[in-house]
Design an enzyme around this catalytic site. Structure first.
Site, PDB file in Angstrom:
ATOM      1  CG  HIS A  82      -1.738   1.256   1.345  1.00 42.50           C
ATOM      2  ND1 HIS A  82      -2.905   1.402   0.643  1.00 42.50           N
ATOM      3  CD2 HIS A  82      -1.561   2.403   2.039  1.00 42.50           C
ATOM      4  CE1 HIS A  82      -3.425   2.595   0.901  1.00 42.50           C
ATOM      5  NE2 HIS A  82      -2.624   3.219   1.748  1.00 42.50           N
ATOM      6  CG  ASP A 161     -11.680   4.358   6.330  1.00 42.37           C
ATOM      7  OD1 ASP A 161     -11.079   5.108   7.135  1.00 42.37           O
ATOM      8  OD2 ASP A 161     -11.509   4.407   5.105  1.00 42.37           O
ATOM      9  CE  LYS A 187      -8.759   3.043   4.052  1.00 44.34           C
ATOM     10  NZ  LYS A 187      -8.872   4.412   3.539  1.00 44.34           N
TER      11      LYS A 187
END
Ligand code: URA
Ligand code: CA
Length: 435
Positions: A82, A161, A187
């Site tokens: 990420h 979120d 996530k």
């Protein structure tokens, strides 16, 4: 329990328990606790902070607010990557086939771009026919077959979120490390990978402008990973200037293909090798970093990495001919050079401004529902530290019928600074945090 008491407790600087945090998040998602109370709590968190335990408990509550993906039917160690968001950062398109070519399965769930940063899902749509909307059973089937898939989010992952981020966005409570870290990690954890590699960007084009902030964010995310039994490593990397030379969706796909073919070297290539090496190490597919790098370079040089991209494109309905014939990608009607105003050295190529220029041309969106132009953007001809002579081309502007060309040119002119003195060199990777 009452939300009012918990807001007061946090406002007065006390720590909330796991049950208390869960009560707030669960009530917020279900609608029994109104937005204004969670907004007040977020502001209390802004001033009082969250402890390490509270941050982990918040992440856990957010993960539990929705679906989680089970990747256990896929054999092997799955490592997710990420990035906290950059400009001309096409590492995902390079890493996924590269790591899969090394035998490590990769399931990459990506998003769309917003503001000055691009998103992998938008970029992939520049490949004619490429389908990013896959159900989870297709994801599992394709990874078992080819070792790699790149898809948009499937399922209802982390609704807490989505709701909390929208609220933070309008209540000046976005820039809090603990809330950013729990948002990102929730996530990643819900997406189901065994291990997580984070690319925490720092610099002009990044969310985190200083190395101290980036380090704090990286440490917090790595601690959350440890607290939730997901081995997590973070690299802190430079985002003062765009990572690659191309900004804009089709332009970035072209750059990724050239890199995977071994025809283009530079910071994008170097960082892709760096991140892919970490992923192979985390998956225990290699003994050490040197071995990882040697293997990855060989996979590129021998054509195995680009072959893997061809397989991914075929699996997902795209036209694989694009890797040989780049003219299949959409291209802009007008290409206009930006010329150097004086002799000297490139002192600054402000990544945020250049990303914004590409956005203004239509490559990105200011708000979520906006449509984008795949073919437009900016391609750089120079990097920080390069010598230039007056009148030399620094960048090309790719526009559609000159749409917003003047506005983009003003931003680019402002983003580029030339000085007589050569700037000092600075590293691409500032450091590594692991748990
Ligand atoms: N990006 C995220 O995903 N979450 C944040 O809170 C900030 C940036
Ligand atoms: Ca070649």
């Amino acid at each position: 329990m009452r939300a009012h008491e918990l807001i007061l407790k946090k406002r007065n600087g006390h720590e909330l328990t796991r049950e208390e945090i869960n009560y707030l998040i669960d009530g917020f998602v279900k609608g029994s606790i109104p937005d204004y109370q969670i907004a007040a709590w977020s502001m209390a968190v802004y001033f009082q902070g969250l402890s390490e335990e509270e941050t982990i408990h918040l992440t856990e509550s957010m993960v539990n607010s929705g679906d989680t993906i089970d990747l256990s039917p896929i054999p092997g160690c799955k490592v997710d990557k990420h990035s906290t968001g950059g400009v001309a950062d096409t590492t995902t398109l390079i890493l996924v086939p590269l790591v899969a070519a090394a035998g490590v399965p990769v399931v990459k769930m990506s998003g769309r771009g917003l503001g000055h940063t691009g998103g992998t899902i938008d970029k992939l749509e520049a490949i004619p026919g490429f389908n990013v909307e896959l159900e989870i059973d297709s994801v599992v089937r394709l990874v078992k077959k080819t070792g790699a898939v790149i898809a948009g989010q499937t399922g209802n992952l982390v609704p807490a979120d989505k709701k909390l981020y929208s609220l933070r966005d309008v209540t000046a409570t976005v820039d809090i490390v603990s809330l950013i870290a729990s948002s990102v990690m929730s996530k990643k954890i819900a997406a189901g990978a065994d291990k997580i590699l984070l690319d925490v960007k720092v610099g002009k084009g990044a969310f985190m402008k200083s190395q101290e902030q980036a380090l704090e964010l990286a440490k917090t995310m790595v601690k959350i990973g440890a607290g939730m039994n997901r081995e997590t490593t973070a690299l802190i990397t430079n985002m003062d200037q765009p990572l690659g030379m191309a900004i804009g969706n089709a332009l970035e796909v072209k750059e990724a293909i050239l890199t995977l073919r071994g025809d283009l070297k530079g910071d994008l290539y170097d960082l892709s090798i760096e991140l892919a090496s970490e992923m192979l190490l985390m998956a225990k597919a290699v003994g050490d970093k040197a071995q990882a790098k040697a293997l990855l370079i060989e996979l590129i040089e021998k054509g195995r990495a680009i072959e893997k991209l061809v397989e991914i494109i075929e699996n997902q309905g795209g036209n694989p001919g694009v890797v040989e014939d780049l003219s299949i990608l959409p291209h802009a009607s007008t290409i206009t050079p930006v010329l150097a105003s004086m002799d000297g050295y490139i002192w600054e190529l402000d990544a945020e401004k250049l990303g914004r220029a590409a956005m203004v041309l239509g490559a990105g969106r200011e708000y979520k529902e906006q449509s984008i132009l795949l073919e437009v953007g900016v391609t750089l001809k120079k990097r920080i530290g390069d010598a230039v002579t007056k009148g030399e081309c620094i960048a090309d502007v790719h526009s559609m019928n000159s749409h917003n060309f003047d506005a983009a040119l003003r931003i680019i002119t402002d983003a580029v600074r030339i000085k007589a003195k050569k700037p000092r060199e600075y590293p691409l990777v500032f450091g590594k945090i692991a748990n």
